[in-house]
Structure formats: structure tokens, C-alpha cells
Design a protein around this motif. Structure first.
Motif, PDB file in Angstrom:
ATOM      1  N   ALA A 106       0.776  -1.011   0.329  1.00  0.00           N
ATOM      2  CA  ALA A 106       0.153  -0.323  -0.004  1.00  0.00           C
ATOM      3  C   ALA A 106       0.404   0.490  -0.361  1.00  0.00           C
ATOM      4  N   ILE A 107       2.064   0.930   1.014  1.00  0.00           N
ATOM      5  CA  ILE A 107       2.766   1.992   0.312  1.00  0.00           C
ATOM      6  C   ILE A 107       3.224   2.727  -0.483  1.00  0.00           C
ATOM      7  N   ALA A 108       3.235   1.421  -0.999  1.00  0.00           N
ATOM      8  CA  ALA A 108       3.989   1.480  -2.361  1.00  0.00           C
ATOM      9  C   ALA A 108       3.678   1.855  -3.672  1.00  0.00           C
ATOM     10  N   GLN A 109       1.828   1.604  -3.912  1.00  0.00           N
ATOM     11  CA  GLN A 109       1.270   2.278  -4.145  1.00  0.00           C
ATOM     12  C   GLN A 109       1.043   3.207  -4.377  1.00  0.00           C
ATOM     13  N   ARG A 110       0.949   3.785  -2.901  1.00  0.00           N
ATOM     14  CA  ARG A 110       0.497   5.416  -2.550  1.00  0.00           C
ATOM     15  C   ARG A 110       1.301   6.316  -3.583  1.00  0.00           C
ATOM     16  N   LEU A 111       2.771   6.428  -2.933  1.00  0.00           N
ATOM     17  CA  LEU A 111       3.710   7.001  -2.886  1.00  0.00           C
ATOM     18  C   LEU A 111       3.912   6.745  -4.618  1.00  0.00           C
ATOM     19  N   GLU A 142       1.723   6.998  -7.170  1.00  0.00           N
ATOM     20  CA  GLU A 142       0.559   7.388  -7.724  1.00  0.00           C
ATOM     21  C   GLU A 142       1.185   8.695  -6.958  1.00  0.00           C
ATOM     22  N   SER A 143       1.766   9.114  -6.151  1.00  0.00           N
ATOM     23  CA  SER A 143       1.949  10.777  -5.767  1.00  0.00           C
ATOM     24  C   SER A 143       2.763  10.970  -6.380  1.00  0.00           C
ATOM     25  N   THR A 188       1.147  11.425 -10.365  1.00  0.00           N
ATOM     26  CA  THR A 188      -0.677  12.090 -10.124  1.00  0.00           C
ATOM     27  C   THR A 188       0.143  13.662  -9.692  1.00  0.00           C
ATOM     28  N   GLN A 189       1.002  14.055  -8.772  1.00  0.00           N
ATOM     29  CA  GLN A 189       0.145  14.764  -8.215  1.00  0.00           C
ATOM     30  C   GLN A 189       2.212  15.601  -8.458  1.00  0.00           C
ATOM     31  N   PRO A 190       2.207  17.043  -9.314  1.00  0.00           N
ATOM     32  CA  PRO A 190       2.922  17.599  -9.406  1.00  0.00           C
ATOM     33  C   PRO A 190       3.313  18.598  -8.497  1.00  0.00           C
ATOM     34  N   HIS A 191       4.627  17.729  -8.443  1.00  0.00           N
ATOM     35  CA  HIS A 191       5.933  18.288  -7.003  1.00  0.00           C
ATOM     36  C   HIS A 191       6.328  19.670  -7.759  1.00  0.00           C
ATOM     37  N   PHE A 192       6.260  20.622  -6.878  1.00  0.00           N
ATOM     38  CA  PHE A 192       7.780  21.229  -6.397  1.00  0.00           C
ATOM     39  C   PHE A 192       7.609  21.251  -5.212  1.00  0.00           C
ATOM     40  N   TYR A 193       9.034  21.603  -5.328  1.00  0.00           N
ATOM     41  CA  TYR A 193      10.030  22.249  -3.487  1.00  0.00           C
ATOM     42  C   TYR A 193      10.158  23.844  -3.526  1.00  0.00           C
ATOM     43  N   ILE A 194       9.991  24.006  -1.954  1.00  0.00           N
ATOM     44  CA  ILE A 194      10.381  25.227  -1.367  1.00  0.00           C
ATOM     45  C   ILE A 194      11.607  24.546  -0.436  1.00  0.00           C
ATOM     46  N   HIS A 195      12.443  25.124  -0.059  1.00  0.00           N
ATOM     47  CA  HIS A 195      14.115  24.857   1.227  1.00  0.00           C
ATOM     48  C   HIS A 195      13.222  26.546   1.704  1.00  0.00           C
ATOM     49  N   ALA A 213      10.611  15.012   0.638  1.00  0.00           N
ATOM     50  CA  ALA A 213       9.893  14.022   1.100  1.00  0.00           C
ATOM     51  C   ALA A 213       8.578  13.989  -0.171  1.00  0.00           C
ATOM     52  N   ILE A 214       7.821  13.176  -0.166  1.00  0.00           N
ATOM     53  CA  ILE A 214       7.209  12.866  -1.499  1.00  0.00           C
ATOM     54  C   ILE A 214       5.409  12.826  -0.225  1.00  0.00           C
ATOM     55  N   ILE A 215       4.849  13.433  -1.342  1.00  0.00           N
ATOM     56  CA  ILE A 215       3.610  13.973  -0.398  1.00  0.00           C
ATOM     57  C   ILE A 215       2.863  12.682  -0.261  1.00  0.00           C
ATOM     58  N   ASN A 216       1.885  12.803   0.769  1.00  0.00           N
ATOM     59  CA  ASN A 216       1.067  11.886   1.143  1.00  0.00           C
ATOM     60  C   ASN A 216      -0.478  11.600   0.311  1.00  0.00           C
ATOM     61  N   PRO A 217      -0.847  10.851  -0.630  1.00  0.00           N
ATOM     62  CA  PRO A 217      -2.485  11.765  -1.175  1.00  0.00           C
ATOM     63  C   PRO A 217      -3.028  11.498  -0.369  1.00  0.00           C
ATOM     64  N   PRO A 218      -4.181  12.429  -0.631  1.00  0.00           N
ATOM     65  CA  PRO A 218      -4.637  13.480  -0.891  1.00  0.00           C
ATOM     66  C   PRO A 218      -3.827  14.878  -0.451  1.00  0.00           C
ATOM     67  N   GLN A 219      -3.489  14.506   0.387  1.00  0.00           N
ATOM     68  CA  GLN A 219      -1.999  15.788   1.068  1.00  0.00           C
ATOM     69  C   GLN A 219      -2.316  16.658  -0.155  1.00  0.00           C
ATOM     70  N   SER A 220      -2.089  17.482   0.107  1.00  0.00           N
ATOM     71  CA  SER A 220      -1.025  19.187  -0.798  1.00  0.00           C
ATOM     72  C   SER A 220       0.237  19.116  -0.657  1.00  0.00           C
TER      73      SER A 220
END
Length: 410
Positions: free
Chosen positions: A198-203, A205-206, A209-216, A343-350
């Protein structure tokens, strides 16, 4: 009077659940809050606990079955109750065939033969009801050990974590040794658990499907550490740096409400209160239980709640409802000395905040060098509900609160 135990709906919308283990044998007695069955969802392993004392008259589906929610899984009786003809009683209760409601759960990938798997401990005569901690049951199941063959050293013969680890060690020592394969070193395949899948599938998917960007972000946290020390002089519960960071995260979400939102297929959902998931590494995998209404909690209440989560995560006692919701997660690897990571976002969180280790570094102040304790964080953000400017504004407020910790209580 005998009654049926039905498969509960432990996850909203779930139609089937895997019944992974029967802790008790047929005709075993149980007390209030004893685990009657162990079931697996996509996020956690959950005990089905007894609501009253009684006897487990008969299990109706085998362990490892995938069972429809609401289907009968066992027949329970009152304390001391005996039933002469269970089949007739089941028929009177409307249970003639439960096979349609239970199917074998998908089997894990087959292990490679290069290394023998641990064998069950030497079998002994059935002991009847076996007393064991939830963590001991999990460890025994993972190691392929039969609890009935493990001598318990806890109170009243209860099987403890130490007992299971000792039995597993003996099993490994007794197992045949393997040598390196002709093509290279030997290896062992560990079959995927339902939680790991489940962890592998969710991450996956994240990231897909979720366009990540990063702020340091970087902050001097000497004032934060001093404030923590002062709070711990009066707090009923010891406060950690992570507890302070959770409170600061909630404050930043209040100051930038655009961050306290998630993407849904039809709308951007904005939340009134701030719910924050806390990443906890347990023996069974990563869990992210949710702290509710952190913006309204005192720092001592946050500390107590997070400590409770850590203990129950290790015992397998986190409930499904506690893993759902929230708009963001905090993941802290500072205790491992990691200076910075993303880190990778935990869907459906933003979003998810990755926290590194605080360390003393030279910093420039008004043209001169000083030594300060510096903390680095990385905010991963879903670009669909959150614009870059709002995430940057959030980071500015977050680091400002860390450097001026009294602001988190304003």
C-alpha cells in the motif's frame, strides 16, 4: 446467547478486508478488549477487539481470506456458553455458507530459494488461549513462527516481544545455511506485506499524479531550543523539538490558509482547522496518524498525542480513522543526523515538510561571523491546489515563527 461477529468496515468505502490472523482457537475464552481477529487494510493492521467477555465458539473463515464487509466471520457465545450443534445454530442465524464471502487474499511474491526462511518453532501441544502482546503477535506472524510453540516469560505466561525475537533467533540458527550463488552473492527475498504494498502504491501514485515542487527553508533555532527548555520546566509532558515544529507548522497554515487545502476532482477543498499527519517509522512500516485541530492544541497536548501515536504504532494499535484526513505531513529525520532531504507527498494531502538535523554553523550577522544552531527544511507541494507564491509565503512565515517562537502561541 450466541451471536455472529461480522467483518467491520474499518476504512470508509472499503468493500472487502483481509482477515490475516485468528489470535484465539475455537472454544477459547476471551475478556473485554481482547483481540478476536486481526485484519489488514491498505494502511494498517487492526485488531477487532471484544466488546464483552465470552467464548469464541467457531471461526467461519480461514486466516488469510479476503472477506466482504458485513459478512459473518465467527460465532461468539456468552461466558461459559456451550453449543451442542453449532451447524444447526448457524443455520438458524441465517448462515449456511460463508465461502462466497471469503476468498484467499492475493499471495505475496514467491521468495527466492537462495536462503531458507525461518521455520516455525518446535510445535507443542495446544495451550488453549494464548496470551501475547499485539506487537509479539505481529513479529511472530512476520517471522513465520507459531505462538503456541513459544514459551512466554511475561506475566501469567504472556508471550512478549523478547520471547518472539529469541524464538526467531533460534529458528535462524537452526535453519540450513546457504552459500553464495555461482553468479554472485546469496540473497533473501522478503515477501511484500499488505502495508508495504500500500505504501509503494500510494507513493508511486503521488509522484505520477501530483506535480511536486519544492521550497527550501533555513532558520536559526537557538531561540526555539531555549523556549523548549523553558516549557519543559512546567509542561506535564516532555516536549520534543518535533512537537514545537508541529505547532509552528500549524501556525504557518493559519497565516497562509491557501496551504491548508487539498485537490479533489471537482474542487479545491479548504479546511477550517489544521490537521497534521506525523510520519512514524514502526516495525511494520511507515504510518502517518493525524493530529486533529493542531491550531487549537497546547504544546503539551501535542506532545502527549504524538507520544501516544508512537507507542500505539509500534503495538499495531493505530486505528484506520486516525490515518485519514489532514492537509499536510511532517517527516523528521533529524534524529539520524540527516542535514536535509525532500519527501513525497502523502495523497490526497497537498504538502509534506521534511525536517533535517539542527547543527551549529557559522552565520553572518551585520558583517560579522557568529555560531548559531541552524535547521534546514524542505516543503514538497502539490502545484494543483497551491501556487508557488503561496508556498514561498508559507515558508517565510514558518521560518519566522521558528526564529521567534513566541509567535506560535499568539
Amino acid at each position: 446467547m450466541a451471536k455472529l461477529l461480522r467483518m467491520p468496515e474499518v476504512a470508509a468505502g472499503a468493500t472487502t478486508v483481509v482477515l490475516s490472523e485468528w489470535p484465539l482457537a475455537d472454544n477459547a475464552t476471551f475478556a473485554i478488549d481482547d483481540a478476536l481477529a486481526v485484519i489488514e487494510t491498505d494502511k494498517a493492521v487492526v485488531d477487532v477487539e471484544a466488546e464483552y467477555p465470552g467464548v469464541l465458539l467457531k471461526t467461519l473463515v480461514p486466516a488469510g481470506s479476503e472477506v466482504e464487509v458485513g459478512a459473518p466471520i465467527a460465532l461468539l457465545g456468552d461466558e461459559g456458553e456451550k453449543v451442542a450443534d453449532i451447524d444447526t445454530l448457524l443455520a438458524e442465524l441465517g448462515v449456511s455458507d460463508v465461502a462466497h464471502a471469503a476468498t484467499p487474499a492475493p499471495a505475496p511474491a514467491a521468495a527466492a530459494p537462495a536462503t531458507a526462511q525461518p521455520k516455525p518453532a518446535t510445535a507443542t501441544a495446544p495451550r488453549g488461549r494464548i496470551f501475547a502482546s499485539p506487537l509479539a503477535r505481529r513479529l511472530a506472524a512476520d517471522a513465520g513462527l507459531d505462538l503456541s510453540g513459544i514459551e512466554g516469560t511475561g506475566p501469567n505466561g504472556r508471550v512478549t516481544k523478547r520471547d518472539v525475537l529469541a524464538a526467531a533467533s533460534r529458528a535462524v540458527d537452526a535453519a540450513p545455511r546457504t552459500t553464495a550463488a555461482a553468479a554472485g552473492a546469496g540473497y533473501t527475498d522478503e515477501p511484500h506485506s499488505k502495508l508495504r504494498r500500500a505504501i509503494a502504491q500510494r507513493l508511486t501514485e503521488s509522484k505520477q499524479t501530483q506535480p511536486h515542487f519544492y521550497i527550501h527553508g533555513t532558520a536559526r533555532v537557538d531561540a526555539l531550543l531555549e523556549a523548549r527548555a523553558q516549557l519543559n520546566q512546567i509542561s506535564p509532558t516532555k516536549i520534543s523539538v518535533n512537537d514545537m515544529l508541529i505547532k509552528a507548522l500549524a501556525k504557518a497554515h493559519q497565516l497562509v490558509p491557501q496551504m491548508n487545502a487539498i485537490w479533489t476532482p471537482d474542487a479545491i477543498r479548504r479546511f477550517d482547522g489544521v490537521d497534521i499527519s506525523v510520519a512514524i517509522a514502526s516495525d511494520r512500516g511507515l504510518l502517518t496518524p493525524v493530529l486533529r485541530n493542531v491550531d487549537k492544541l497546547s504544546i503539551s497536548e501535542i506532545a502527549s498525542a504524538t507520544k501516544d501515536f508512537v507507542v500505539r504504532a509500534q503495538e499495531g494499535k493505530i486505528k484506520q480513522a486516525e490515518l485519514e484526513g489532514g492537509s499536510t505531513t511532517i517527516s523528521n529525520l533529524g534524529m539520524y543526523g540527516v542535514p536535509e532531504f525532500s519527501a513525497i507527498i502523502n495523497p490526497p494531502q497537498s504538502s509534506i515538510l521534511a525536517v533535517g538535523a539542527a547543527a551549529e554553523e557559522p552565520v553572518a550577522v551585520d558583517g560579522r561571523l557568529e555560531v548559531a544552531t541552524v535547521l534546514r527544511v524542505v516543503l514538497s507541494v502539490d502545484h494543483r491546489p497551491v501556487d508557488g507564491a503561496h508556498a514561498a509565503e508559507w515558508m517565510k512565515h514558518f521560518t519566522d515563527v521558528l526564529e521567534n517562537p513566541l509567535r506560535m502561541f499568539a
